[in-house]
Write a protein that holds these residues in place. Structure first.
Motif, short mmCIF file in Angstrom:
data_model
loop_
_atom_site.label_atom_id
_atom_site.label_comp_id
_atom_site.label_asym_id
_atom_site.label_seq_id
_atom_site.Cartn_x
_atom_site.Cartn_y
_atom_site.Cartn_z
N ASN A 89 0.83 -1.21 0.00
CA ASN A 89 0.00 0.00 0.00
C ASN A 89 0.87 1.26 0.00
N ASP A 90 1.97 1.20 0.73
CA ASP A 90 2.89 2.35 0.77
C ASP A 90 3.68 2.46 -0.53
N GLY A 91 4.05 1.31 -1.11
CA GLY A 91 4.97 1.33 -2.24
C GLY A 91 4.35 1.49 -3.61
N TYR A 92 3.14 0.99 -3.79
CA TYR A 92 2.51 1.01 -5.12
C TYR A 92 2.43 2.43 -5.66
N PRO A 93 2.73 2.68 -6.91
CA PRO A 93 3.11 1.75 -7.98
C PRO A 93 4.62 1.65 -8.21
N THR A 94 5.42 2.09 -7.27
CA THR A 94 6.87 2.06 -7.46
C THR A 94 7.39 0.62 -7.50
N GLU A 95 8.33 0.36 -8.41
CA GLU A 95 8.95 -0.96 -8.46
C GLU A 95 9.69 -1.20 -7.13
N PRO A 96 9.36 -2.26 -6.43
CA PRO A 96 9.95 -2.45 -5.10
C PRO A 96 11.43 -2.83 -5.15
N GLN A 97 12.16 -2.35 -4.16
CA GLN A 97 13.58 -2.72 -4.06
C GLN A 97 13.72 -4.10 -3.43
N TYR A 98 12.84 -4.38 -2.48
CA TYR A 98 12.86 -5.67 -1.79
C TYR A 98 11.49 -6.35 -1.97
N PHE A 99 11.44 -7.61 -1.60
CA PHE A 99 10.17 -8.37 -1.60
C PHE A 99 9.47 -8.31 -2.96
N LYS A 100 10.28 -8.37 -4.01
CA LYS A 100 9.73 -8.17 -5.36
C LYS A 100 8.62 -9.17 -5.71
N SER A 101 8.86 -10.46 -5.44
CA SER A 101 7.84 -11.43 -5.88
C SER A 101 6.58 -11.30 -5.04
N LEU A 102 6.73 -10.93 -3.76
CA LEU A 102 5.52 -10.69 -2.95
C LEU A 102 4.74 -9.51 -3.51
N MET A 103 5.46 -8.42 -3.81
CA MET A 103 4.79 -7.22 -4.31
C MET A 103 4.15 -7.45 -5.68
N HIS A 104 4.82 -8.23 -6.51
CA HIS A 104 4.24 -8.48 -7.84
C HIS A 104 2.96 -9.30 -7.73
N CYS A 105 2.82 -10.07 -6.64
CA CYS A 105 1.56 -10.79 -6.41
C CYS A 105 0.47 -9.83 -5.93
N VAL A 106 0.84 -8.84 -5.13
CA VAL A 106 -0.17 -7.97 -4.50
C VAL A 106 -0.53 -6.77 -5.37
N TYR A 107 0.43 -6.21 -6.07
CA TYR A 107 0.21 -4.95 -6.80
C TYR A 107 -1.04 -4.93 -7.71
N PRO A 108 -1.35 -6.04 -8.42
CA PRO A 108 -2.53 -5.96 -9.31
C PRO A 108 -3.82 -5.59 -8.59
N VAL A 109 -3.87 -5.81 -7.27
CA VAL A 109 -5.10 -5.48 -6.54
C VAL A 109 -5.40 -3.98 -6.61
N PHE A 110 -4.36 -3.17 -6.73
CA PHE A 110 -4.56 -1.71 -6.73
C PHE A 110 -5.21 -1.20 -8.02
N GLU A 111 -5.20 -2.05 -9.05
CA GLU A 111 -5.86 -1.65 -10.30
C GLU A 111 -7.37 -1.47 -10.08
N ASP A 112 -7.91 -2.15 -9.07
CA ASP A 112 -9.35 -2.02 -8.77
C ASP A 112 -9.60 -1.10 -7.58
N ILE A 113 -8.56 -0.44 -7.10
CA ILE A 113 -8.74 0.48 -5.97
C ILE A 113 -8.34 1.87 -6.45
N PRO A 114 -9.33 2.76 -6.69
CA PRO A 114 -9.02 4.05 -7.33
C PRO A 114 -8.15 4.99 -6.48
N GLU A 115 -8.32 4.96 -5.16
CA GLU A 115 -7.57 5.91 -4.33
C GLU A 115 -6.78 5.19 -3.27
#
Ligand SMILES: [Zn+2]
Length: 192
Positions: free
Chosen positions: A113-139
Motif C-alpha cells: 500500500n505504501d509502495g505502489y506503484p513504485t517498483e519495489p527494491q525488496y520483496f519483489k515477488s511478494l509485491m508483484h503478487c499484491v500490486y494488481p489489486v490496486f488496479e481495482d482500488i481508485p484511491e
C-alpha cells in the motif's frame, strides 16, 4: 460435497466463536491424536493464509492435529509453490473446503500500500503478487481494506491459474470461502 463443505465451514466459524469467547473445546492436540494419524491424514479443509505470527489457524478456529491442511506464506501471496500446495490438498486429500484468510495489520499489505506503484527494491515477488489489486482500488486507502480486496483477488488467481481448483469448484467438489481475521476482536468473518 457442497453440504459437507458448508457444514465444515459452519463448524470452523463456531470454533472461532469458541476461541473469541475463551471456551476452546478441541481435544485433538495430544500425542494420541497424532498417533491415530501416523500414516494418513484426512483434513476437512485447506486454509491458505499469511505467515503472520498472530494468525494461527488451528488456534483461531479451535482445531487440533489432522483437521486443517494449512498453507502459509507472507501476505497470502500466490506463487507457483503455494498454488501447487493448495492443489495437493484439493486433488490428493480431497478437501471440500478452501478458506482464504486475510487479516488486519498485514505487513505485506502495508508495504504494498505504501509502495505502489513504485517498483519495489525488496520483496519483489511478494509485491508483484499484491500490486494488481490496486488496479481495482481508485484511491489510496487503508491496508485492511486492501487485504480484503486482495483475498478476493487470490480466489480469482487460483481459479485462473489452477485447472485443478477450477474444475473442483465447477464440479461442486470444492467451495472457496473468502474470510478476514480481525485482530481486535479475534473474529473471522466471511467477506462479500
Ligand atoms: Zn499478513
Amino acid at each position: 460435497m457442497k453440504e459437507k463443505a458448508n457444514k465444515e465451514l459452519t463448524k470452523l466459524l463456531q470454533g472461532n466463536k469458541n476461541f473469541v469467547n475463551g471456551t476452546p473445546t478441541t481435544k485433538n492436540m495430544s500425542l494420541e491424536t497424532l498417533q491415530k494419524f501416523a500414516f494418513h491424514q484426512e483434513p476437512y479443509a485447506c486454509v491458505l493464509t499469511c505467515s503472520d505470527s498472530r494468525v494461527v489457524p488451528e488456534i483461531i478456529f479451535d482445531c487440533g492435529i489432522g483437521e486443517l491442511f494449512v498453507v502459509r506464506v507472507a501476505g497470502m501471496t500466490t506463487g507457483p509453490n503455494i498454488i501447487e500446495s493448495v492443489e495437493y490438498a484439493v486433488k490428493c486429500l480431497q478437501v471440500p473446503l478452501l478458506i482464504l484468510l486475510g487479516h488486519d495489520d498485514c505487513g505485506v499489505m502495508k508495504y504494498a500500500n505504501d509502495g505502489y506503484p513504485t517498483e519495489p527494491q525488496y520483496f519483489k515477488s511478494l509485491m508483484h503478487c499484491v500490486y494488481p489489486v490496486f488496479e481495482d482500488i481508485p484511491e489510496k486507502t487503508d491496508s485492511n481494506f486492501v487485504a480484503k480486496k486482495h483475498t478476493h483477488m487470490v480466489e480469482k488467481v487460483l481459479l485462473e491459474k489452477s485447472p485443478i481448483i477450477k474444475k473442483a469448484v465447477e464440479e461442486n467438489r470444492l467451495i472457496i470461502a473468502n474470510c478476514h481475521f480481525d485482530h481486535s476482536t479475534g473474529l473471522v468473518s466471511l467477506i462479500d
